[in-house]
Design an enzyme around this catalytic site. Structure first.
Site, PDB file in Angstrom:
ATOM      1  N   TYR A 236      -9.558   5.250   6.854  1.00  0.00           N
ATOM      2  CA  TYR A 236      -9.785   5.601   8.261  1.00  0.00           C
ATOM      3  C   TYR A 236     -10.877   6.659   8.264  1.00  0.00           C
ATOM      4  O   TYR A 236     -10.676   7.766   7.763  1.00  0.00           O
ATOM      5  CB  TYR A 236      -8.507   6.148   8.896  1.00  0.00           C
ATOM      6  CG  TYR A 236      -7.462   5.079   9.165  1.00  0.00           C
ATOM      7  CD1 TYR A 236      -7.413   4.441  10.396  1.00  0.00           C
ATOM      8  CD2 TYR A 236      -6.535   4.703   8.193  1.00  0.00           C
ATOM      9  CE1 TYR A 236      -6.472   3.462  10.667  1.00  0.00           C
ATOM     10  CE2 TYR A 236      -5.579   3.725   8.447  1.00  0.00           C
ATOM     11  CZ  TYR A 236      -5.557   3.112   9.687  1.00  0.00           C
ATOM     12  OH  TYR A 236      -4.622   2.135   9.950  1.00  0.00           O
TER      13      TYR A 236
ATOM     14  N   LYS B 267       0.117  -0.330  15.136  1.00  0.00           N
ATOM     15  CA  LYS B 267       1.488  -0.393  15.642  1.00  0.00           C
ATOM     16  C   LYS B 267       1.807  -1.644  16.470  1.00  0.00           C
ATOM     17  O   LYS B 267       2.979  -1.968  16.682  1.00  0.00           O
ATOM     18  CB  LYS B 267       1.798   0.845  16.509  1.00  0.00           C
ATOM     19  CG  LYS B 267       1.901   2.134  15.726  1.00  0.00           C
ATOM     20  CD  LYS B 267       3.223   2.224  14.996  1.00  0.00           C
ATOM     21  CE  LYS B 267       3.194   3.165  13.836  1.00  0.00           C
ATOM     22  NZ  LYS B 267       3.321   2.568  12.534  1.00  0.00           N
TER      23      LYS B 267
ATOM     24  N   TYR C   6       3.300   6.374  10.430  1.00  0.00           N
ATOM     25  CA  TYR C   6       2.503   5.225   9.992  1.00  0.00           C
ATOM     26  C   TYR C   6       3.382   4.156   9.330  1.00  0.00           C
ATOM     27  O   TYR C   6       3.241   2.969   9.610  1.00  0.00           O
ATOM     28  CB  TYR C   6       1.402   5.684   9.024  1.00  0.00           C
ATOM     29  CG  TYR C   6       0.337   4.641   8.811  1.00  0.00           C
ATOM     30  CD1 TYR C   6      -0.792   4.593   9.619  1.00  0.00           C
ATOM     31  CD2 TYR C   6       0.474   3.670   7.808  1.00  0.00           C
ATOM     32  CE1 TYR C   6      -1.760   3.627   9.437  1.00  0.00           C
ATOM     33  CE2 TYR C   6      -0.491   2.695   7.618  1.00  0.00           C
ATOM     34  CZ  TYR C   6      -1.614   2.675   8.442  1.00  0.00           C
ATOM     35  OH  TYR C   6      -2.565   1.707   8.269  1.00  0.00           O
TER      36      TYR C   6
ATOM     37  N   HIS D 178       0.847  -1.205   0.000  1.00  0.00           N
ATOM     38  CA  HIS D 178       0.000   0.000   0.000  1.00  0.00           C
ATOM     39  C   HIS D 178       0.872   1.241   0.000  1.00  0.00           C
ATOM     40  O   HIS D 178       1.640   1.471   0.929  1.00  0.00           O
ATOM     41  CB  HIS D 178      -0.916   0.008   1.225  1.00  0.00           C
ATOM     42  CG  HIS D 178      -2.080  -0.912   1.063  1.00  0.00           C
ATOM     43  ND1 HIS D 178      -3.246  -0.767   1.770  1.00  0.00           N
ATOM     44  CD2 HIS D 178      -2.273  -1.979   0.252  1.00  0.00           C
ATOM     45  CE1 HIS D 178      -4.104  -1.717   1.403  1.00  0.00           C
ATOM     46  NE2 HIS D 178      -3.522  -2.465   0.494  1.00  0.00           N
TER      47      HIS D 178
ATOM     48  N   PRO E 188      -5.488   0.053  18.516  1.00  0.00           N
ATOM     49  CA  PRO E 188      -5.111  -0.407  17.181  1.00  0.00           C
ATOM     50  C   PRO E 188      -5.076   0.667  16.082  1.00  0.00           C
ATOM     51  O   PRO E 188      -4.477   0.432  15.026  1.00  0.00           O
ATOM     52  CB  PRO E 188      -6.152  -1.480  16.857  1.00  0.00           C
ATOM     53  CG  PRO E 188      -7.281  -1.223  17.776  1.00  0.00           C
ATOM     54  CD  PRO E 188      -6.728  -0.579  18.987  1.00  0.00           C
TER      55      PRO E 188
HETATM   56  P1  FAD Z   1       0.560 -12.104  21.448  1.00  0.00           P
HETATM   57  O1  FAD Z   1       0.333 -12.094  20.002  1.00  0.00           O
HETATM   58  O2  FAD Z   1      -0.478 -11.775  22.396  1.00  0.00           O
HETATM   59  O3  FAD Z   1       1.277 -13.465  21.795  1.00  0.00           O
HETATM   60  C1  FAD Z   1       1.438 -13.919  23.127  1.00  0.00           C
HETATM   61  C2  FAD Z   1       1.431 -15.430  23.125  1.00  0.00           C
HETATM   62  O4  FAD Z   1       1.673 -15.893  24.450  1.00  0.00           O
HETATM   63  C3  FAD Z   1       0.083 -16.002  22.710  1.00  0.00           C
HETATM   64  O5  FAD Z   1       0.281 -16.996  21.749  1.00  0.00           O
HETATM   65  C4  FAD Z   1      -0.499 -16.557  23.999  1.00  0.00           C
HETATM   66  O6  FAD Z   1      -1.338 -17.665  23.772  1.00  0.00           O
HETATM   67  C5  FAD Z   1       0.758 -16.924  24.742  1.00  0.00           C
HETATM   68  N1  FAD Z   1       0.595 -16.957  26.202  1.00  0.00           N
HETATM   69  C6  FAD Z   1      -0.129 -16.106  26.974  1.00  0.00           C
HETATM   70  N2  FAD Z   1      -0.039 -16.462  28.264  1.00  0.00           N
HETATM   71  C7  FAD Z   1       0.750 -17.558  28.304  1.00  0.00           C
HETATM   72  C8  FAD Z   1       1.207 -18.385  29.351  1.00  0.00           C
HETATM   73  N3  FAD Z   1       0.864 -18.164  30.636  1.00  0.00           N
HETATM   74  N4  FAD Z   1       1.995 -19.442  29.061  1.00  0.00           N
HETATM   75  C9  FAD Z   1       2.367 -19.665  27.763  1.00  0.00           C
HETATM   76  N5  FAD Z   1       1.945 -18.919  26.730  1.00  0.00           N
HETATM   77  C10 FAD Z   1       1.161 -17.867  26.988  1.00  0.00           C
HETATM   78  N6  FAD Z   1      -2.744  -4.717  16.463  1.00  0.00           N
HETATM   79  C11 FAD Z   1      -2.851  -4.019  15.342  1.00  0.00           C
HETATM   80  O7  FAD Z   1      -1.873  -3.366  14.966  1.00  0.00           O
HETATM   81  N7  FAD Z   1      -4.034  -4.063  14.620  1.00  0.00           N
HETATM   82  C12 FAD Z   1      -5.113  -4.834  15.018  1.00  0.00           C
HETATM   83  O8  FAD Z   1      -6.134  -4.878  14.354  1.00  0.00           O
HETATM   84  C13 FAD Z   1      -5.015  -5.547  16.197  1.00  0.00           C
HETATM   85  N8  FAD Z   1      -6.052  -6.308  16.638  1.00  0.00           N
HETATM   86  C14 FAD Z   1      -5.919  -6.983  17.823  1.00  0.00           C
HETATM   87  C15 FAD Z   1      -6.976  -7.756  18.315  1.00  0.00           C
HETATM   88  C16 FAD Z   1      -6.862  -8.423  19.549  1.00  0.00           C
HETATM   89  C17 FAD Z   1      -8.025  -9.255  20.073  1.00  0.00           C
HETATM   90  C18 FAD Z   1      -5.661  -8.302  20.296  1.00  0.00           C
HETATM   91  C19 FAD Z   1      -5.530  -9.002  21.643  1.00  0.00           C
HETATM   92  C20 FAD Z   1      -4.606  -7.570  19.771  1.00  0.00           C
HETATM   93  C21 FAD Z   1      -4.715  -6.895  18.553  1.00  0.00           C
HETATM   94  N9  FAD Z   1      -3.648  -6.145  18.028  1.00  0.00           N
HETATM   95  C22 FAD Z   1      -3.783  -5.466  16.895  1.00  0.00           C
HETATM   96  C23 FAD Z   1      -2.365  -6.088  18.652  1.00  0.00           C
HETATM   97  C24 FAD Z   1      -1.377  -7.088  18.030  1.00  0.00           C
HETATM   98  O9  FAD Z   1      -2.068  -8.196  17.564  1.00  0.00           O
HETATM   99  C25 FAD Z   1      -0.381  -7.416  19.106  1.00  0.00           C
HETATM  100  O10 FAD Z   1       0.357  -6.237  19.377  1.00  0.00           O
HETATM  101  C26 FAD Z   1       0.559  -8.569  18.777  1.00  0.00           C
HETATM  102  O11 FAD Z   1      -0.149  -9.778  18.765  1.00  0.00           O
HETATM  103  C27 FAD Z   1       1.695  -8.633  19.803  1.00  0.00           C
HETATM  104  O12 FAD Z   1       2.411  -9.821  19.650  1.00  0.00           O
HETATM  105  P2  FAD Z   1       3.024 -10.571  20.910  1.00  0.00           P
HETATM  106  O13 FAD Z   1       3.758 -11.739  20.368  1.00  0.00           O
HETATM  107  O14 FAD Z   1       3.731  -9.596  21.768  1.00  0.00           O
HETATM  108  O15 FAD Z   1       1.780 -11.023  21.779  1.00  0.00           O
HETATM  109  C1  DHB Z   2      -5.905  -3.247  10.333  1.00  0.00           C
HETATM  110  C2  DHB Z   2      -5.852  -3.067  11.689  1.00  0.00           C
HETATM  111  C3  DHB Z   2      -5.504  -1.842  12.193  1.00  0.00           C
HETATM  112  O1  DHB Z   2      -5.426  -1.653  13.521  1.00  0.00           O
HETATM  113  C4  DHB Z   2      -5.219  -0.779  11.359  1.00  0.00           C
HETATM  114  O2  DHB Z   2      -4.920   0.427  11.883  1.00  0.00           O
HETATM  115  C5  DHB Z   2      -5.269  -0.966  10.012  1.00  0.00           C
HETATM  116  C6  DHB Z   2      -5.620  -2.211   9.494  1.00  0.00           C
HETATM  117  C7  DHB Z   2      -6.278  -4.564   9.793  1.00  0.00           C
HETATM  118  O3  DHB Z   2      -6.535  -5.471  10.594  1.00  0.00           O
HETATM  119  O4  DHB Z   2      -6.338  -4.720   8.566  1.00  0.00           O
END
Ligand code: FAD
Ligand code: DHB
Length: 394
Positions: free
Chosen positions: A201, A297, A385, A72, A293
């Site tokens: 957006y 980021k 961004y 994009h 979200p």
């Molecule tokens: P996570 O992806 O949360 O990974 C953590 C892992 O640890 C998971 O697999 C979990 O199962 C595991 N875990 C947890 N507790 C334990 C334990 N006690 N023992 C062993 N394993 C464990 N960001 C965006 O930019 N856009 C979005 O649209 C967006 N949507 C989101 C929707 C949801 C529902 C959530 C929760 C987050 C969203 N985010 C979004 C944020 C983004 O997905 C996260 O910042 C990203 O997943 C961070 O990665 P991570 O590996 O740090 O954590």
């Molecule tokens: C998506 C999620 C976001 O939080 C965003 O700012 C833009 C796109 C997505 O899931 O596609």
């Protein structure tokens, strides 16, 4: 069992960390509470900054992303029912890639398993011990119900916001910063052709809406909703009706409808806990910080953290130098706070705040007007961004 780095959590942070460490010749074991199918099917973020794309490409993980990801060059801000284009490439020379987080997760898991990496899925009762000493260890119950112990040099807490690593650090040592927003996002995936090539957006008096996508056939859409919204109150017809209302305007933009095959509600908060290190326990990703979200980021920050952490561990094992480990939290925090500021600003700019006065609503629209009419303001939005440059560690 023994390894060099014990990693808790197989999200983007934990998985990518184990891959980066492997490339540096450092052994790790990943412990994950859920099963593989669950982790690979969890629908979350979708926008990869250029720096994230570079990390994946540079470490051999880019093949499918380069084929299936959508490049994009800009995005659209929509308000008062009209589109305003922000051209990232023109303003910054960089672009973003739309590729689902769960696709990244699938790619890293496949590569780790191909490289003989160890991921223990369905690990329950994971606990971290003695990380204030130089002999930390992790215990858990494996999927067969057997108690296990992993001795290691370091523990990486990559277990997300609800994990056990952050709470294991004494509260007296951690400073917590938090803002909870009075709304959430209701997100859907629909089998419907994206109405345009770039994201929208959308600021609307009924609340924010985001148009995004996952492929030329799949649309991803979000609606601002109550933080504790019950998804049962949102049958498909109501979702489409609300989307049409929020996206309506003088240019007659109309989304093509299609079957909705995934729905969920995400509450929104800004959260930072620091420092991101205590003794030999290092936090990375959502375990240490959450952004709302808007601005996409979350996953990008997780990738930046583990890029720094893997380099710091490489310098420890390869050069017997702990300086980068000592500087890990500071270098991450500088990036985290800039992403916090940007995500908070995008959230404030685009959402409806019930408590705001009509004066503040007009100021919000004036700011949007200003952003899309000033090259300086558009550049500021665009460079945040697409992702600020990585700071290089000494
Ligand atoms: P996570 O992806 O949360 O990974 C953590 C892992 O640890 C998971 O697999 C979990 O199962 C595991 N875990 C947890 N507790 C334990 C334990 N006690 N023992 C062993 N394993 C464990 N960001 C965006 O930019 N856009 C979005 O649209 C967006 N949507 C989101 C929707 C949801 C529902 C959530 C929760 C987050 C969203 N985010 C979004 C944020 C983004 O997905 C996260 O910042 C990203 O997943 C961070 O990665 P991570 O590996 O740090 O954590
Ligand atoms: C998506 C999620 C976001 O939080 C965003 O700012 C833009 C796109 C997505 O899931 O596609």
């Amino acid at each position: 069992m023994r390894t060099q780095v014990g990693i808790v959590g197989a999200g983007p942070a934990g998985l990518l960390l184990s891959h980066l460490l492997h490339l540096a010749g450092i052994e790790s074991v990943v412990l994950e509470a859920r099963d593989r199918a669950y982790v690979e099917g969890r629908i979350r973020a979708g926008v990869l900054e250029q720096g994230t794309v570079d990390v994946l490409n540079d470490t051999g993980l880019g093949e499918r992303m380069n084929k299936e990801g959508l490049l994009h060059h800009g995005t659209t801000l929509r308000f008062r029912g009209r589109n305003h284009h922000i051209d990232f490439v023109d303003l910054t020379g960089k672009a973003v890639t739309v590729y689902g987080q769960h696709e990244v997760v699938k790619d890293v898991i496949a590569q780790r398993l191909k490289d003989g990496g160890r991921i223990e899925f369905e690990a329950s009762d994971v606990a971290v011990h003695d990380f204030e000493s130089d002999k930390p260890y992790v215990t858990w119950r494996d999927k067969a119900g057997k108690d296990q112990r992993l001795d290691c040099d370091f523990i990486a807490g990559c277990d997300g916001f609800h994990g056990i690593c952050r709470p294991a650090i004494p509260a007296s040592i951690q400073q917590v910063y938090e803002r909870v927003y009075p709304f959430g996002w209701l997100g859907i995936l629909a089998k419907s052709k994206p109405v345009q090539e770039e994201l929208i957006y959308n600021n609307h008096a009924r609340g924010f809406a985001l148009f995004s996508m996952r492929s030329p056939e799949i649309t991803r859409l979000y609606l601002q909703c109550d933080p504790d919204e019950d998804i049962a109150n949102w049958p498909d017809d109501r979702i489409w009706e609300e989307l049409h209302m929020r996206l309506a305007g003088e240019d007659n933009l109309r989304l093509p409808e299609g079957p909705i095959f995934q729905k969920g509600v995400t509450p929104m908060r800004s959260f930072v806990a620091g420092p991101m290190r205590h003794g030999r326990l290092f936090l990375a990703g959502d375990a240490a910080h959450i952004v709302p979200p808007t601005g996409a980021k979350g996953m990008n920050l997780a990738v930046a953290d583990v890029r720094y952490l893997s380099r710091a561990l490489e310098s420890f094992y390869g050069k017997n130098n702990s300086d980068r480990l000592a500087g890990y939290s500071d270098i991450c925090m500088r990036r985290v706070w800039k992403a916090q500021r940007f995500s908070w600003w995008m959230t404030s700019l685009l959402h409806k705040f019930d408590e705001r006065s009509s004066f503040e609503n007009e100021v919000q629209l004036a700011e949007l007007d200003y952003v899309v009419s000033s090259r300086a303001a558009m550049t500021s939005l665009a460079e945040n961004y697409v992702g600020l440059p990585f700071e290089e560690q000494k």
